[in-house]
Every structure is written in C-alpha cells, then in structure tokens.
Design a protein around this motif. Structure first.
Motif, PDB file in Angstrom:
ATOM      1  N   SER A 136       0.798  -1.198   0.119  1.00  0.00           N
ATOM      2  CA  SER A 136       0.054  -0.010   0.122  1.00  0.00           C
ATOM      3  C   SER A 136       0.992   0.950   0.122  1.00  0.00           C
ATOM      4  O   SER A 136       0.693   2.104  -0.644  1.00  0.00           O
ATOM      5  CB  SER A 136      -0.828   0.039   1.245  1.00  0.00           C
ATOM      6  N   TYR A 137       1.771   1.190   0.754  1.00  0.00           N
ATOM      7  CA  TYR A 137       3.019   2.351   0.825  1.00  0.00           C
ATOM      8  C   TYR A 137       3.548   2.633  -0.525  1.00  0.00           C
ATOM      9  O   TYR A 137       3.352   3.855  -1.185  1.00  0.00           O
ATOM     10  CB  TYR A 137       3.880   2.141   1.880  1.00  0.00           C
ATOM     11  N   TYR A 138       3.900   1.554  -1.044  1.00  0.00           N
ATOM     12  CA  TYR A 138       4.571   1.658  -2.206  1.00  0.00           C
ATOM     13  C   TYR A 138       3.597   2.159  -3.343  1.00  0.00           C
ATOM     14  O   TYR A 138       4.085   3.375  -4.075  1.00  0.00           O
ATOM     15  CB  TYR A 138       4.934   0.373  -2.765  1.00  0.00           C
ATOM     16  N   LEU A 139       2.546   1.769  -3.501  1.00  0.00           N
ATOM     17  CA  LEU A 139       1.543   2.293  -4.504  1.00  0.00           C
ATOM     18  C   LEU A 139       1.053   3.572  -4.082  1.00  0.00           C
ATOM     19  O   LEU A 139       0.865   4.370  -5.310  1.00  0.00           O
ATOM     20  CB  LEU A 139       0.356   1.292  -4.603  1.00  0.00           C
ATOM     21  N   PHE A 145      -1.524   5.773  -6.095  1.00  0.00           N
ATOM     22  CA  PHE A 145      -2.843   4.718  -6.054  1.00  0.00           C
ATOM     23  C   PHE A 145      -2.953   4.321  -4.501  1.00  0.00           C
ATOM     24  O   PHE A 145      -2.398   3.409  -4.054  1.00  0.00           O
ATOM     25  CB  PHE A 145      -2.612   3.505  -6.637  1.00  0.00           C
ATOM     26  N   PRO A 146      -4.151   5.183  -3.865  1.00  0.00           N
ATOM     27  CA  PRO A 146      -4.171   4.773  -2.443  1.00  0.00           C
ATOM     28  C   PRO A 146      -4.930   3.535  -2.215  1.00  0.00           C
ATOM     29  O   PRO A 146      -5.657   3.068  -3.022  1.00  0.00           O
ATOM     30  CB  PRO A 146      -5.092   6.307  -1.888  1.00  0.00           C
ATOM     31  N   THR A 147      -5.049   3.296  -0.817  1.00  0.00           N
ATOM     32  CA  THR A 147      -5.703   2.047  -0.708  1.00  0.00           C
ATOM     33  C   THR A 147      -7.171   2.611   0.166  1.00  0.00           C
ATOM     34  O   THR A 147      -7.222   3.454   0.649  1.00  0.00           O
ATOM     35  CB  THR A 147      -5.088   1.179   0.585  1.00  0.00           C
ATOM     36  N   TYR A 148      -8.349   2.025  -0.295  1.00  0.00           N
ATOM     37  CA  TYR A 148      -9.433   2.298   0.299  1.00  0.00           C
ATOM     38  C   TYR A 148     -10.311   1.189   1.039  1.00  0.00           C
ATOM     39  O   TYR A 148      -9.865  -0.154   0.636  1.00  0.00           O
ATOM     40  CB  TYR A 148     -10.440   2.638  -0.987  1.00  0.00           C
ATOM     41  N   ARG A 149     -11.229   1.699   1.835  1.00  0.00           N
ATOM     42  CA  ARG A 149     -12.385   0.902   2.499  1.00  0.00           C
ATOM     43  C   ARG A 149     -13.503   1.323   1.806  1.00  0.00           C
ATOM     44  O   ARG A 149     -13.559   1.960   0.967  1.00  0.00           O
ATOM     45  CB  ARG A 149     -11.892   0.876   3.921  1.00  0.00           C
ATOM     46  N   GLN A 299     -12.675   6.449  -7.452  1.00  0.00           N
ATOM     47  CA  GLN A 299     -12.219   7.873  -7.702  1.00  0.00           C
ATOM     48  C   GLN A 299     -10.933   7.503  -8.393  1.00  0.00           C
ATOM     49  O   GLN A 299     -10.257   8.272  -9.226  1.00  0.00           O
ATOM     50  CB  GLN A 299     -12.001   8.637  -6.525  1.00  0.00           C
ATOM     51  N   SER A 300     -10.096   6.375  -7.989  1.00  0.00           N
ATOM     52  CA  SER A 300      -8.780   5.942  -8.439  1.00  0.00           C
ATOM     53  C   SER A 300      -9.156   5.792 -10.139  1.00  0.00           C
ATOM     54  O   SER A 300      -8.143   6.309 -10.841  1.00  0.00           O
ATOM     55  CB  SER A 300      -8.033   5.033  -8.017  1.00  0.00           C
ATOM     56  N   PHE A 301     -10.146   5.120 -10.437  1.00  0.00           N
ATOM     57  CA  PHE A 301     -10.415   4.667 -11.862  1.00  0.00           C
ATOM     58  C   PHE A 301     -10.742   6.099 -12.597  1.00  0.00           C
ATOM     59  O   PHE A 301     -10.259   6.162 -13.900  1.00  0.00           O
ATOM     60  CB  PHE A 301     -11.059   3.549 -12.056  1.00  0.00           C
ATOM     61  N   THR A 302     -11.497   6.968 -12.041  1.00  0.00           N
ATOM     62  CA  THR A 302     -11.893   8.303 -12.551  1.00  0.00           C
ATOM     63  C   THR A 302     -10.448   8.989 -13.031  1.00  0.00           C
ATOM     64  O   THR A 302     -10.551   9.453 -14.019  1.00  0.00           O
ATOM     65  CB  THR A 302     -12.754   8.927 -11.746  1.00  0.00           C
ATOM     66  N   MET A 303      -9.493   9.076 -11.862  1.00  0.00           N
ATOM     67  CA  MET A 303      -8.456   9.942 -12.233  1.00  0.00           C
ATOM     68  C   MET A 303      -7.553   9.146 -13.307  1.00  0.00           C
ATOM     69  O   MET A 303      -7.040  10.121 -14.011  1.00  0.00           O
ATOM     70  CB  MET A 303      -7.446  10.062 -10.886  1.00  0.00           C
ATOM     71  N   MET A 304      -7.529   7.897 -13.253  1.00  0.00           N
ATOM     72  CA  MET A 304      -6.676   7.384 -14.478  1.00  0.00           C
ATOM     73  C   MET A 304      -7.139   7.685 -15.764  1.00  0.00           C
ATOM     74  O   MET A 304      -6.640   8.035 -16.611  1.00  0.00           O
ATOM     75  CB  MET A 304      -6.821   5.768 -14.219  1.00  0.00           C
TER      76      MET A 304
END
Length: 515
Positions: A136-139, A145-149, A299-304
């Motif tokens: 998670s830290y690396y990504l 690319f953050p980790t989500y719950r 949101q990550s896919f939106t930004m990609m």
C-alpha cells in the motif's frame, strides 16, 4: 479464381494496413540503403559509425532495466552492424515519448490532490497485515494509488456476466460515463453499449469514450470519433497508428475502464467485442473475468481515465466535478481495495510488482489465470522459488491460443516450471483471456495485465488489488470450477513436443521482450 485473388490482394495493398506497411518498409529500406551507401562510398564515416556501435554496446551493458531486453538489443546491434546501433539510438531518442512522459507526470501531479491516502486506512492495514501495508505504501507514496475501504467489489467469472451488469449500470447513469478500452469492434456487444450511450448523451449525461489506435486499423472507421460526435459523445483515439517509424506506437493503451457517475467502475480482461461474451466464436470458448467496484475506490479509476484523456488537452480539467461520494460508515466485510495503473513511462513495473508481492507473501497457494506466459528471469525465478518452497502454484493457460507464436514461446518455459513444482493446466474448451492472481483465500488481483513483456513493460495497464474482501472467495471458487475443465500438462508431454516446436520456441525466445 485468379481475378478474385488478385482483387483481394489489391484490397489489402491499398487498404490502410497495406499503405501503412508499405510506407514503414520504405522508411526501413531508406535507412538500410543509406548505411550501405556510406559503407561503399564514405568508409571514414562508416568507420566512425562502427565506433558508435561499440559505444552503444558499452552503454547497453551498463544501463539499468530488464536484462532480457538488454540482451535482445545487444543481439540486434551485433547481428546487424551499424544499423542495429543506429536503430537503438533512434528508439532511445524519441521526442514524442519524452513529451508524453513529461505530460503524464504533470497530470499525475494535478490528480494527486484527489488521490491522497487516508491515514486511518493505512493504520488499520498495518494492524491487519504488515506486508500488504508495505505494498500500500509503495502504490500510494510512489505512484499515487491509495488504499480504500468502504468499497464493494463484485467479481464476474465471464464476459457475459460483466456485460449484463455493465448495461444495467449504464442505464442508471445521471451525470457522466467514461469508457476506455483496448479493443472495440462493431457487433452486438458494442451496439448495445452504443445505443445506451446515445440515449444518455441526448438526455444530458456527459459521455467520454476513448479507444486504442489499433482499432482504427480494421475494426472501426478512421473517422469514428467524428461520427460519434454527432450523437453528443466525446470520443478520442489513443495513440493513433501512423505510417512513421516511432517506438511510441509500441505503447498501446491496453486498459479496460468504465466509470459511471464516480459511483461504479469496471475493469478486467473484457473488451467491447462479441468474442468476449461468446457471441462470436474465436479460439473455442472464451474464458474471461472482470470486477466491478462500487464506492470510494472508484475515484482512482476516474483519475486514471482523466489523466489519459487530457494527455493532448491544453485546458485544465475540472477534476472536482467527477469525485466519488464519501461513505458514511465503515463496511469491514469489504476489506481493502487498491485500484492501480501501470504506465511505460513511470519507471516502475507496477503490475509485475503486484504479482511479485502476491507470490512472495503467499503461505498456502497462488492460483493464476493468464493467456500468455512470456517470462523474464526475475518472474521465472520467483515462480520456481515459491513452488520449491512448498507453496502450491497453479497456472491456467489456454488450450486454443489466439497467437500461435506466443503459445509456442510459452511452452519453452513449461519444463523448468513443472520440474520446480509449478502446475500448468490448459483450458480444454478454448481460450483463457483472464488475468487473475488469487492467494490464500484473502488476497487477489483482477485486471488487464498479462504475464508477458508487452503488458509488464510496454503497455498502459490497470488492475484492482483486493485484500480481506468477501468476493475473493468467489474468485477462488471460479478458479476451481475452471480447473475442472482443464488438462494438466505433464513433463512427458513437454519432452515429447515436436523438434520443430522446440527449435522454433527457442528461436522466438531471442525476441521475447518484443512480444
């Protein structure tokens, strides 16, 4: 009969494919001819180019990067004197690639504000599993690319099921629809999607659609974006194929992304063509997979998507108009979700690192589905080491390949893998296009990334990493059901392969980094 064959040949020659091929071959001929001319009539200049070749070899030996790719380039330089060295310099000095790299870096900075990691999520992940917290830290810190719950995942074991769910979600769109696909071909699947897009655009929903330039060769008209504009659909071709020598044409957009209202996102192996839903048969039954996300991770896919869309735009995007709504409570059974992307210009092999992470931290098993098996030394060593350590490693491959040469090349890895304890199965009904890793009942990734050089190093790709998500059990169940339809490849079968297959496979391995 002769007239018909002749007219068919003329159609190919004067088609977009034929004209482009002729122009590219003409450029290569001029390039080679110029070198021959220098050798015959300007020996001093040719001698200077030999010195350049030596310098290139020294640079290659000392450069960073994948060893197999370096070796392939060294063979090219040595087997084709001067031309090989000049071609290498030509590839490494592409201005278009440098521009794209800078532009993507700028866009990543712009979207960084909207992909910040929530510290509470990371703290909880550290308490749950420190190894995944390190990933998670690396990504997050390295790549944004953050980790989500608070994100529900739904796994689809076939293109048909993904297609039905996607149509259902598209019908519910109120604000915007973003589509980014590698392959789009006219037919039942695309026509169903397009009918909804037209209807939604007419109702005021913002629709953006982009597809890779490979489609413009034979699947869609070259002016297709202009045709869709008439319906209110904003459309782009990513990385158009051009009749000019350029390495950037190697960097295809292999992603499959659908985002609806910032609430729902789809990704996986399924493109927008009829074979992906078995409406049209190609290479037997087509086995594919996909995943749908609902919640904050969208949101990550939106930004990609917006990063790729804005590569050639001059105005600044209004990112805040497309943010995903925040959840009120915490759904623990949804676990952790990390959408991630891979780019040939970020100096990180993101997809391969995710695969390495799953392999290196498995305690019981790693189950893999992939259409291609063209491995670099590091991936080969990791797979064999994990299997030798007592971890069950099973790889499902196609029985009916879509590319005979890639399948022949894949078989050159079978012997070493099987001898180390890796189990290889081939899907009897046809072709496996799924890209899935699942491990220990609590970890999985589903995406677009194949186990070959093109996906791992050259293409734009994406995937979803899942941990402690209730849907992982369904991924493993699907793997088990698929395995029942497979044939286990034995060492005896590999040894009894024809002499031609063995020789051809080993020759192809010299050019593996190009496949």
């Amino acid at each position: 009969m002769k007239k018909r064959a002749k007219s068919g040949l003329l159609r190919v020659v004067f088609s977009r494919i034929g004209i482009m091929a002729v122009l590219l071959l003409l450029q290569i001929w001029i390039f080679v001819g110029s070198i021959y001319f220098l050798k015959m009539y300007a020996p001093y200049i040719y001698g200077a180019l030999i010195i350049v070749e030596v310098v290139v070899l020294i640079q290659l030996i000392n450069s960073s990067g994948n060893p197999e790719t370096k070796m392939t380039w060294m063979l090219v330089v040595l087997i084709i004197p001067v031309f090989g060295a000049l071609f290498y310099l030509f590839v490494k000095s592409q201005l278009e690639s440098q521009f794209l790299k800078r532009r993507l870096t700028t866009l990543k900075i712009e979207t960084g504000e909207y992909t910040r990691q929530e510290e509470e999520v990371v703290k909880a992940l550290w308490a749950s599993r420190s190894a995944n917290a390190q990933l998670s830290y690396y990504l997050s810190n390295r790549l944004g690319f953050p980790t989500y719950r608070n994100t529900e995942a739904r796994y689809f074991p076939s293109g048909e099921k993904k297609f039905a769910a996607m149509l259902h979600e598209l019908e519910k769109a109120k604000k915007f629809i973003f589509l980014e696909y590698f392959i789009v071909e006219t037919g039942y699947m695309w026509n169903c999607v397009l009918d909804i897009l037209k209807k939604k655009a007419a109702a005021g929903v913002e629709v953006r659609f982009m597809y890779d330039g490979m489609c413009s060769i034979s699947m869609l008209p070259y002016d297709y974006p202009s045709q869709l504009k008439q319906y209110g659909i904003r459309c782009k071709i990513v990385n158009k194929l051009k009749p000019f020598l350029s390495t950037i044409q190697n960097n295809r957009d292999h992603r499959k992304i659908c985002v609806i209202d910032g609430k729902v996102a789809f990704t996986g192996g399924v493109n927008l063509a009829d074979e992906y839903i078995n409406r049209k048969e190609r290479f037997g039954h087509w086995k594919d997979t996909a995943v749908m996300l609902r919640g904050e991770a969208v949101q990550s896919f939106t930004m990609m998507f917006l990063e790729m869309w804005n590569v050639d735009e001059k105005t600044t995007e209004n990112y805040e108009a497309y943010l995903s709504p925040k959840s009120a409570g915490l759904r623990r059974e949804w676990g952790y979700v990390i959408p991630y992307g891979d780019s040939p210009f970020d100096n990180e092999n993101v997809g391969e690192e995710v695969y390495f992470h799953i392999l290196n931290h498995a305690k019981k098993y790693v189950h893999i589905m992939t259409p291609y098996l063209i491995l670099d030394n590091e991936m080969m060593r990791t797979l064999t080491r994990v299997a030798k350590s007592g971890i069950e490693v099973i790889i499902i491959m196609p029985s009916i390949p879509d590319k005979w040469y890639a399948f022949m090349l894949a078989k050159t890895y079978y012997k070493e893998l099987i001898e180390s304890g890796v189990q290889i199965y081939e899907y009897r009904p046809g072709f496996v296009h799924a890209k899935v890793f699942v491990s220990d009942g609590d970890t999985a990734t589903v995406g677009t990334i194949n186990l070959d050089y093109r996906s791992l190093y050259l293409h734009f790709e994406c995937g979803t990493f899942l941990y402690n998500n209730s849907e992982i059990e369904k991924i493993e169940e699907d793997f088990g059901r698929t395995l029942l339809k497979c044939h286990k490849v034995t060492l005896m079968e590999v040894k009894n392969m024809s002499l031609f297959s063995k020789i051809a496979g080993r020759i192809l391995r010299l050019t593996a980094p190009l496949m």
